[in-house]
Design an enzyme around this catalytic site. Structure first.
Site, mmCIF file in Angstrom:
data_model
loop_
_atom_site.group_PDB
_atom_site.id
_atom_site.type_symbol
_atom_site.label_atom_id
_atom_site.label_comp_id
_atom_site.label_asym_id
_atom_site.label_seq_id
_atom_site.Cartn_x
_atom_site.Cartn_y
_atom_site.Cartn_z
ATOM 1 N N LYS A 1 48.093 25.583 28.968
ATOM 2 C CA LYS A 1 47.574 24.333 29.518
ATOM 3 C C LYS A 1 47.964 24.205 30.981
ATOM 4 O O LYS A 1 49.104 24.511 31.364
ATOM 5 C CB LYS A 1 48.127 23.157 28.701
ATOM 6 C CG LYS A 1 47.586 21.781 29.066
ATOM 7 C CD LYS A 1 48.155 20.738 28.099
ATOM 8 C CE LYS A 1 47.639 19.339 28.368
ATOM 9 N NZ LYS A 1 48.157 18.357 27.373
ATOM 10 N N SER B 1 44.658 15.744 25.155
ATOM 11 C CA SER B 1 44.335 16.283 26.469
ATOM 12 C C SER B 1 44.384 17.806 26.538
ATOM 13 O O SER B 1 43.996 18.400 27.553
ATOM 14 C CB SER B 1 45.304 15.705 27.512
ATOM 15 O OG SER B 1 46.649 16.087 27.246
ATOM 16 N N SER C 1 47.958 14.815 21.832
ATOM 17 C CA SER C 1 47.170 15.767 22.612
ATOM 18 C C SER C 1 47.129 17.182 22.046
ATOM 19 O O SER C 1 46.357 18.015 22.535
ATOM 20 C CB SER C 1 47.671 15.807 24.055
ATOM 21 O OG SER C 1 47.436 14.571 24.690
#
Length: 397
Positions: free
Chosen positions: A34, A111, A135
């Site tokens: 990420k 996310s 997330s």
């Protein structure tokens, strides 16, 4: 590279894969990261181009990144995330929304959307994300993946962009339960609390938040797992309602994210996509007094949840209240889902407990996950449980 895989990575992706140690427990396994973790020579953008421009290249790897490389993993990409991790949708107005390969036309969840998309596309063996308000858990459910939010503080988050320090946790995704399990010994630090699973508590108020067909599939799955799980009992986890806990979470999260990025937002006035700007504007209004009151509620919630989730006890709930919303649905639809989901995800967030999501089946062709919340330090037990229950995954409705 296919369009669906390309949609998962940032425009400032790695120029070439980064190979880890020649041997180790993760030798030869590929991983995507990420875009919030430092990678030497790269800039972490946190989903926002204006933030990316303002950052110097990292001079060292984040602890998570270094541990993965030392264990032999090969880093093959940096993945798209929601701006400053402030959403559960997985939408990014600057880089595009990563494809959900298992529910085309629907949200991947955020996310950690790019990481989930890449894993579900089989573009990597596993993927690293973070989980503050859901997330990792929500994308796991939407994309049909194994996913874990670890016990708060058990994975060293040094070298990663923060959001809300009271809740930030590292997590990961995988398609294969065996690979999913292998990541635990590499990343988990601190004391593990071993216990035989002897109690299963069905959270009736969390089930009540879910769509009827989601709750029904979860109950059918639990019925099929009777050989692997204790006989269930039932509990309403939030005596004053899950909205009370969700609001406490929201206030604390808002105060803490503004403390991290408020100065940057005020000075630079970065361009935000829909929804993110509104959330930052709301965060700016949260005072320390409001946050202090919310923290009192958090302590009450934490004490209650941990008193129930003692070593050996599992709490079970749907990972998400619904299948993934359509990607082209209105912002109002996405926000409505976010509020519903936060009622459920705040349980592990407020308590700091680990939660694993397993891909239990599909509804209308869309994946949906079943979750187990464990006890503090019980991450390994949840990973082992995911492997044991993997033979039940893939049931459909």
């Amino acid at each position: 590279m296919s369009v669906r895989i390309r949609s998962a990575v940032v425009p400032h992706d790695l120029k070439a894969p980064i190979s880890g140690a020649a041997d180790g427990p993760l030798a030869g396994l590929s991983v995507v990261i990420k875009d919030m973790f430092d990678i030497t020579g790269e800039r972490a953008g946190g989903g926002n181009p204006d933030w990316l421009k303002a950052q110097p290249p990292a001079t060292r790897n984040a602890v998570v990144v270094q541990k993965l490389l030392d264990a032999g993993a090969i880093i093959t990409g940096k993945t798209v995330c929601d701006e400053f991790f402030y959403s559960l949708a997985g939408v990014n107005a600057h880089y595009g929304t990563p494809v959900n390969p298992r529910a085309p036309g629907r949200l991947p969840g955020g996310s950690s959307s790019g990481s989930a998309s890449a894993a579900a596309s089989s573009a990597c063996d596993f993927a690293i994300g973070s989980d503050t308000g859901g997330s990792v858990r929500i994308p796991s459910s939407f994309c049909g993946l194994y996913g874990i939010r670890t016990t708060h503080g058990r994975v060293d988050i040094a070298g990663a962009m923060g959001m809300a320090h009271s809740f930030d946790a590292v997590g990961w995704f995988a398609n294969a339960p065996g690979i999913f399990r292998k990541i635990g010994p590499v990343l988990l630090d601190g004391p593990s609390t071993a216990a035989d699973i002897g109690k299963l508590m069905v959270l009736d108020d969390a089930f009540a938040e879910a769509d009827a067909e989601v709750a029904a599939l979860m109950k059918d799955a639990l019925a099929a797992m009777t050989a692997e799980l204790p006989s269930p009992s039932h509990q309403r986890i939030a005596p004053d309602g899950l909205d009370t806990w969700r609001e406490a979470f929201r206030v604390i999260q808002s105060r803490e994210i503004w403390s991290v990025y408020g100065d940057f937002v005020t000075r630079v006035k970065p361009h935000f996509g829909p929804g993110v700007a509104e959330r930052f504007a709301a965060a700016a209004t949260v005072t320390e007094e409001m946050a202090a009151q919310a923290r009192v509620m958090q302590e009450r919630a934490r004490d209650r949840i941990r008193a129930i989730a003692r070593p050996g006890t599992l709490l079970v709930l749907p990972t998400s209240p619904a299948i993934a919303p359509l990607a082209d649905a209105s912002n109002a639809v996405h926000e409505s889902f976010r509020i519903r989901a936060m009622r459920m995800t705040c349980i592990a967030g407020l308590s700091g407990l680990p939660q694993v999501s397993i891909p239990i089946g599909t509804i209308d062709g869309c994946p949906i996950g079943l979750s187990f919340i464990g006890w503090a330090g019980g991450d390994e037990a949840l990973l082992d449980l995911a492997v044991r229950l993997s033979r039940y995954c893939g049931m459909t409705a």
